[in-house]
Write an enzyme that holds these catalytic residues in place. Structure first.
Site, mmCIF file in Angstrom:
data_model
loop_
_atom_site.group_PDB
_atom_site.id
_atom_site.type_symbol
_atom_site.label_atom_id
_atom_site.label_comp_id
_atom_site.label_asym_id
_atom_site.label_seq_id
_atom_site.Cartn_x
_atom_site.Cartn_y
_atom_site.Cartn_z
ATOM 1 C CD GLU A 53 -11.251 6.402 -2.112
ATOM 2 O OE1 GLU A 53 -11.304 7.450 -2.629
ATOM 3 O OE2 GLU A 53 -10.507 5.372 -2.326
ATOM 4 C CB CYS A 85 -13.119 4.829 -5.654
ATOM 5 S SG CYS A 85 -11.294 3.808 -4.987
ATOM 6 N NE ARG A 185 18.802 6.237 5.239
ATOM 7 C CZ ARG A 185 19.904 5.773 5.577
ATOM 8 N NH1 ARG A 185 19.773 4.337 6.037
ATOM 9 N NH2 ARG A 185 21.116 6.372 5.425
ATOM 10 C CG LEU A 205 22.119 3.774 1.558
ATOM 11 C CD1 LEU A 205 22.497 4.024 -0.139
ATOM 12 C CD2 LEU A 205 22.245 5.038 2.103
#
Length: 357
Positions: A53, A85, A185, A205
Site C-alpha cells: 500500500e 498502512c 525453491r 539446493l
C-alpha cells in the site's frame, strides 16, 4: 464489482513477486484506481521494505485523494518494521479500500478495517476471497500456529522409484522439471534434505536455473554423520543449517549453523524442528528428500502440499519414493484434494493437498 475482481487478480499477480522475499511478513499487492484509471501499483518487495500500500501511495502522490485502493490483504494497523498502512491510507485521502480477506494476525485481525471505517473510509472486503484463501494458506498457517507450511517435492519413475538399485538418480526428471523445482525453491524460505541425499546427490539446493532468492538450506541428520566435503558447505550464497541431536558432537562453524533437536522415540523430532524454524521466521519449508525424510514427514502428518514429478520410464528394482507409512488398509491411505496435473517437458507434475484421517 467486476472491475474490482479483475484488478484484484492483477494485485495477486503483483503479490506473487514477493514470494520468497517477505517472510515472515505476507506478500501483498496493491493497485490504486482513480476516475476509472489505474494510477499506481505496488507490492511488498522484501521483509523490512515498504508494504504494498505504501509503495502504491508513493507512486500515486496527490492523485490518491478520493481514490480507491485494491489490496490483497487487510491493511496493517500496528507498528513493525514499518508504520501502519491503515494510518498512511487515512492520511492520503483514499476514500475506498477494497480488500480480499482479513489478516488473521492478532495484531491486525479486523483492526485495520476498523480504523479505516472510523476515519470515514468505505471498506469492501471479500473481493477475490477464494483466491486469497489459497494464496495466503502458508501465511495463515504460520501466523496462527508459528509452524512453517511444509511442501514435499520429489521426482520418480512411473513405477515409484527415486533411484536405481545402485543409488543412481541423476537425472530422473527432465530439464523442464528441474527448472520447475528451482522455481519451487525460489518461493520457499527454506529447503531441507537428509544426510543420505546430501551424500548421494551432492546438491547445491540453490535457484541457479531461475531468477529468485535461494532458500535457507537445512540438512537433517539423525546419526550425526555428514559429508562435509559436499559442495553445499563450500557455497556461501545463502545460509546453511544442520539439524541434529545434541549428542551428535557437531558444533557450529563459519559455513554452517546448528539447530539442535530433541529426540522422540529414538529419532529426531520433526515437530521440534518446525517449531524452531518458525521461531527464526521461516514461513515455508520445501522438503526435497530423501525417501526416509519424506516418509517421516508424511507419517507424522506434517505435510501441507505434495508435488510429484513423474518421469516417463520404469526402473524396476530401486529406491522407493516413500517407505512404510504404517497404513494397513486402503481405507487408511492418505487422500488428496485440490489435485492438479501439468505437463513439464516429457514429464507430468502432479500436486495435491493431503487429507489426513
Amino acid at each position: 464489482m467486476a472491475v474490482f475482481e479483475k484488478l484484484m487478480r492483477q494485485a495477486f499477480k503483483l503479490a506473487e513477486k514477493g514470494l520468497g522475499y517477505t517472510s515472515p511478513n505476507p506478500p501483498v499487492g496493491a493497485i490504486i484506481l482513480n476516475g476509472g484509471e489505474v494510477i499506481a501499483k505496488g507490492y511488498h518487495r522484501r521483509f523490512g521494505a515498504p508494504h504494498a500500500e505504501i509503495e502504491a501511495l508513493r507512486k500515486a502522490g496527490d492523485k490518491s485523494r478520493n481514490a480507491t485502493i485494491i489490496t490483497t490483504l487487510e491493511p496493517c494497523s500496528h507498528f513493525g518494521k514499518t508504520p501502519p498502512c491503515a494510518d498512511a491510507l487515512i492520511e492520503s485521502g483514499i476514500n475506498k479500500v477494497v480488500s480480499a480477506i482479513e489478516d488473521p494476525n492478532p495484531m491486525v485481525s479486523g483492526n485495520g478495517f476498523k480504523r479505516l471505517k472510523e476515519a470515514g473510509i468505505e471498506v469492501v472486503n471479500g473481493v477475490g476471497k477464494s483466491c486469497a484463501e489459497s494464496f495466503y494458506r502458508p501465511y495463515f498457517k504460520f501466523i496462527t500456529t508459528g509452524i512453517p507450511y511444509v511442501t514435499v517435492k520429489f521426482a520418480q519413475s512411473v513405477d515409484g522409484r527415486i533411484a536405481t538399485a545402485t543409488g543412481h538418480s541423476r537425472w530422473i526428471s527432465s530439464p523442464d522439471s528441474l527448472k520447475f523445482a528451482h522455481k519451487l525453491r525460489a518461493v520457499n524460505d527454506a529447503i531441507l534434505v537428509g544426510a543420505n541425499t546430501l551424500d548421494r546427490d551432492d546438491p547445491l539446493l540453490t535457484t541457479r536455473l531461475v531468477k529468485g532468492a535461494s532458500p535457507i538450506r537445512i540438512v537433517l541428520t539423525g546419526s550425526g554423520r555428514l559429508n562435509f566435503k559436499s559442495k553445499l558447505f563450500k557455497d556461501n550464497s545463502t545460509r546453511t543449517f544442520i539439524a541434529v541431536g545434541r549428542d551428535s558432537g557437531i558444533k557450529p562453524k563459519n559455513n554452517y549453523e546448528i539447530i539442535y533437536l530433541r529426540k522422540q522415540s529414538g529419532a529426531l523430532s520433526l515437530w521440534d524442528l518446525l517449531k524452531k524454524l518458525g521461531r527464526i521466521g521461516i514461513m515455508t519449508l520445501l522438503v526435497e528428500g530423501g525417501s526416509e525424510v519424506i516418509t517421516s514427514f508424511l507419517k507424522q502428518k506434517l505435510v501441507d502440499k505434495v508435488f510429484i514429478c513423474l518421469a516417463p520410464f520404469m526402473i524396476g528394482e530401486g529406491l522407493n519414493s516413500t517407505g512404510d507409512l504404517g497404513i494397513k488398509k486402503i481405507s487408511g491411505a492418505i487422500g488428496f484434494e485440490e489435485i492438479e496435473w501439468r505437463k513439464s517437458g516429457p514429464d507430468m507434475i502432479w500436486s495435491g493437498r493431503p487429507v489426513w484421517k
